[in-house]
Design an enzyme around this catalytic site. Sequence first.
Site, PDB file in Angstrom:
ATOM      1  N   THR A 123       0.855  -1.187   0.000  1.00  0.00           N
ATOM      2  CA  THR A 123       0.000   0.000   0.000  1.00  0.00           C
ATOM      3  C   THR A 123       0.889   1.234   0.000  1.00  0.00           C
ATOM      4  O   THR A 123       1.671   1.433   0.934  1.00  0.00           O
ATOM      5  CB  THR A 123      -0.911  -0.006   1.237  1.00  0.00           C
ATOM      6  OG1 THR A 123      -1.633  -1.223   1.221  1.00  0.00           O
ATOM      7  CG2 THR A 123      -1.864   1.166   1.238  1.00  0.00           C
ATOM      8  N   ARG A 156      -7.795  -9.508   3.772  1.00  0.00           N
ATOM      9  CA  ARG A 156      -7.991  -9.356   5.216  1.00  0.00           C
ATOM     10  C   ARG A 156      -7.159 -10.410   5.916  1.00  0.00           C
ATOM     11  O   ARG A 156      -7.145 -11.576   5.481  1.00  0.00           O
ATOM     12  CB  ARG A 156      -9.458  -9.581   5.599  1.00  0.00           C
ATOM     13  CG  ARG A 156     -10.386  -8.467   5.179  1.00  0.00           C
ATOM     14  CD  ARG A 156     -11.815  -8.936   5.180  1.00  0.00           C
ATOM     15  NE  ARG A 156     -11.977 -10.093   4.302  1.00  0.00           N
ATOM     16  CZ  ARG A 156     -13.039 -10.872   4.269  1.00  0.00           C
ATOM     17  NH1 ARG A 156     -14.044 -10.649   5.069  1.00  0.00           N
ATOM     18  NH2 ARG A 156     -13.110 -11.897   3.427  1.00  0.00           N
ATOM     19  N   CYS A 282      -3.457  -1.936   9.013  1.00  0.00           N
ATOM     20  CA  CYS A 282      -3.902  -1.287   7.772  1.00  0.00           C
ATOM     21  C   CYS A 282      -4.762  -0.050   7.993  1.00  0.00           C
ATOM     22  O   CYS A 282      -4.366   1.049   7.607  1.00  0.00           O
ATOM     23  CB  CYS A 282      -4.655  -2.299   6.911  1.00  0.00           C
ATOM     24  SG  CYS A 282      -3.640  -3.735   6.551  1.00  0.00           S
TER      25      CYS A 282
HETATM   26  C1  UGA Z   1      -8.336  -4.492   6.000  1.00  0.00           C
HETATM   27  C2  UGA Z   1      -9.298  -4.507   4.793  1.00  0.00           C
HETATM   28  O1  UGA Z   1     -10.546  -5.109   5.159  1.00  0.00           O
HETATM   29  C3  UGA Z   1      -8.685  -5.274   3.623  1.00  0.00           C
HETATM   30  O2  UGA Z   1      -9.539  -5.178   2.493  1.00  0.00           O
HETATM   31  C4  UGA Z   1      -7.323  -4.648   3.283  1.00  0.00           C
HETATM   32  O3  UGA Z   1      -6.675  -5.360   2.240  1.00  0.00           O
HETATM   33  C5  UGA Z   1      -6.437  -4.690   4.515  1.00  0.00           C
HETATM   34  O4  UGA Z   1      -7.080  -3.959   5.580  1.00  0.00           O
HETATM   35  C6  UGA Z   1      -5.119  -4.075   4.137  1.00  0.00           C
HETATM   36  O5  UGA Z   1      -5.078  -2.901   3.767  1.00  0.00           O
HETATM   37  O6  UGA Z   1      -4.110  -4.791   4.054  1.00  0.00           O
HETATM   38  P1  UGA Z   1      -7.774  -6.239   7.950  1.00  0.00           P
HETATM   39  O7  UGA Z   1      -7.021  -5.120   8.602  1.00  0.00           O
HETATM   40  O8  UGA Z   1      -7.133  -7.570   7.845  1.00  0.00           O
HETATM   41  O9  UGA Z   1      -8.186  -5.837   6.440  1.00  0.00           O
HETATM   42  O10 UGA Z   1      -9.080  -6.453   8.805  1.00  0.00           O
HETATM   43  P2  UGA Z   1     -10.640  -6.171   8.745  1.00  0.00           P
HETATM   44  O11 UGA Z   1     -11.328  -7.468   8.793  1.00  0.00           O
HETATM   45  O12 UGA Z   1     -10.998  -5.255   7.654  1.00  0.00           O
HETATM   46  O13 UGA Z   1     -10.842  -5.441  10.148  1.00  0.00           O
HETATM   47  C7  UGA Z   1     -10.157  -4.230  10.469  1.00  0.00           C
HETATM   48  C8  UGA Z   1     -10.566  -3.747  11.842  1.00  0.00           C
HETATM   49  O14 UGA Z   1     -11.902  -3.239  11.825  1.00  0.00           O
HETATM   50  C9  UGA Z   1     -10.555  -4.820  12.924  1.00  0.00           C
HETATM   51  O15 UGA Z   1     -10.002  -4.271  14.107  1.00  0.00           O
HETATM   52  C10 UGA Z   1     -12.019  -5.165  13.129  1.00  0.00           C
HETATM   53  O16 UGA Z   1     -12.292  -5.654  14.425  1.00  0.00           O
HETATM   54  C11 UGA Z   1     -12.661  -3.816  12.890  1.00  0.00           C
HETATM   55  N1  UGA Z   1     -14.074  -3.890  12.453  1.00  0.00           N
HETATM   56  C12 UGA Z   1     -14.404  -4.464  11.270  1.00  0.00           C
HETATM   57  C13 UGA Z   1     -15.067  -3.328  13.242  1.00  0.00           C
HETATM   58  O17 UGA Z   1     -14.784  -2.781  14.334  1.00  0.00           O
HETATM   59  N2  UGA Z   1     -16.366  -3.376  12.818  1.00  0.00           N
HETATM   60  C14 UGA Z   1     -16.710  -3.937  11.649  1.00  0.00           C
HETATM   61  O18 UGA Z   1     -17.921  -3.936  11.315  1.00  0.00           O
HETATM   62  C15 UGA Z   1     -15.715  -4.503  10.854  1.00  0.00           C
END
Ligand code: UGA
Length: 481
Positions: A123, A156, A282
């Site tokens: 990124t 993710r 991220c």
């Molecule tokens: C995120 C993006 O979803 C990916 O598409 C992207 O490729 C990645 O960053 C990156 O840039 O490399 P990730 O960090 O693995 O992926 O995790 P997510 O599942 O998106 O969750 C991120 C955070 O948001 C977590 O702390 C999760 O608990 C929180 N979250 C997620 C919430 O608090 N509420 C939600 O409804 C969803």
Amino acid sequence: MGTPSALCVVGCGYVGLVAAACFAEMGHRVFCVDNDQARIDLLRSGGVPIFERDLPELLSRHRNSINFTGDIEEAAEASDVVFIAVGTPQDPTGGVDLSYVETAISGLSRTLTRYKVIVEKSTVPVRTSTRIRRLLERHRVDPACFDIASNPEFLREGSAVIDFLHPDRIIVGAESQRAAEVLARVYEPLTSGRYYEQPGALRGPRSAACAPPLLQTSPESAEIIKHASNSFLALKISFINAVSTLAEAVGADIEEISKGMGMDSRIGPRFLRAGLGYGGSCFPKDVAAFQADSAQSGVGFRLLDDICNINDYQKKVFVDKVAGALWTLRGKRVAVLGLAYKGGTDDIRKSPSIEVVQRLLSEGAVIVAYDPAAMEKTQTVLPVSDNLSYAHNLYDAASGADAALILTDWEEFKSIDLDRLAQVLRYPIVIDGRNLYSAATMVEHGFTYISMGRPDASPQHVRKSCLAAEPSPEASLSEVL
Ligand code: UGA
């Protein structure tokens, strides 16, 4: 150029290793480069340095088609496409430290004696492709020998392999049609649907009949698509968290609200889970980088500040809830369930849980923590002390505790034996930062249940306002409840 002879992936971190394993799964020969010799040795001996579902199986399945090496020149020399997947950490100003990208590009510049496509997979801020081109020109590389492309990842952690092989979309930001065609051939096994018909193909949402689309853009648009997508998802989370504060103030229920909003197909139900906020390597970094990018381009984008402020506020809201339930925190024994920034990973980078633990420790609480995967990593930043220890399972963590706090949405925490938890806790109080339970279920099992954006619930129908109502300093916790 037909199908590329070999692909080179520079960087064996989350993105690089997953990309290398998945490219091999798609039928390509892959060189995977890292300057950390210990990591290369581990990978060569069949070890896997990161915790990621499906990755060990893929790496072992393709041992013969992935060549792990520390020699970037040898690897780039043998490849037609070089993916740059090195770390791009946050710098002290909130921008992105691109020194690893610069080192990688300098390292491969001597191999550019015949045409190759250099692809940004990490990124990176907008216009990095231009900077890479300028750097190569400074190294006197013939411009006819390379094109730059941006091919961001949307993986993710915890489901990165399936996200790679079953993507919503593949973005190819290429500065020439030639480069776009090379990358189209790299992804052809997915875009044609061929991969999904292969025996042993990993199953996911995509199929031969529903193959992923490839969108061709300019490199600048592709760079912005990555930052804007992550910032938009962070916005959704902060939006629902701000609404959850309002819901609490008026006695509404954020789970009902999310459900009702998510049923609108224009909004959609995903990323509307209220709670402790987002963490990980991220979202926090990418929103900050997008802010820095906008500022450097002379564009005010204050909405991004609000996304961050709301996210920070959620941790304070949670710690206040703990203090509201337990009154003073000094000497109180608290079970912390979850340290990873989300379920399914051992990653603790910018984990909301770690920040909550730090705040509770600074208030004098005594913490016994448990996480199914992240305890080893956590101990490197939060070592065992008089006030902090780690337990082998959640029931041991909760044993004798004044309350249990749910901080990470692990599957394991969604199916707790509630009778057993109630039995081992000193007081049956659960404060849930991820809204994993319904209040009715918790009350049925005798718990006082405090969650995010929902009314507090307890068997005696004692509400938070009553708990906080001026108990005498001598009052024991059981009297307060
Ligand atoms: C995120 C993006 O979803 C990916 O598409 C992207 O490729 C990645 O960053 C990156 O840039 O490399 P990730 O960090 O693995 O992926 O995790 P997510 O599942 O998106 O969750 C991120 C955070 O948001 C977590 O702390 C999760 O608990 C929180 N979250 C997620 C919430 O608090 N509420 C939600 O409804 C969803």
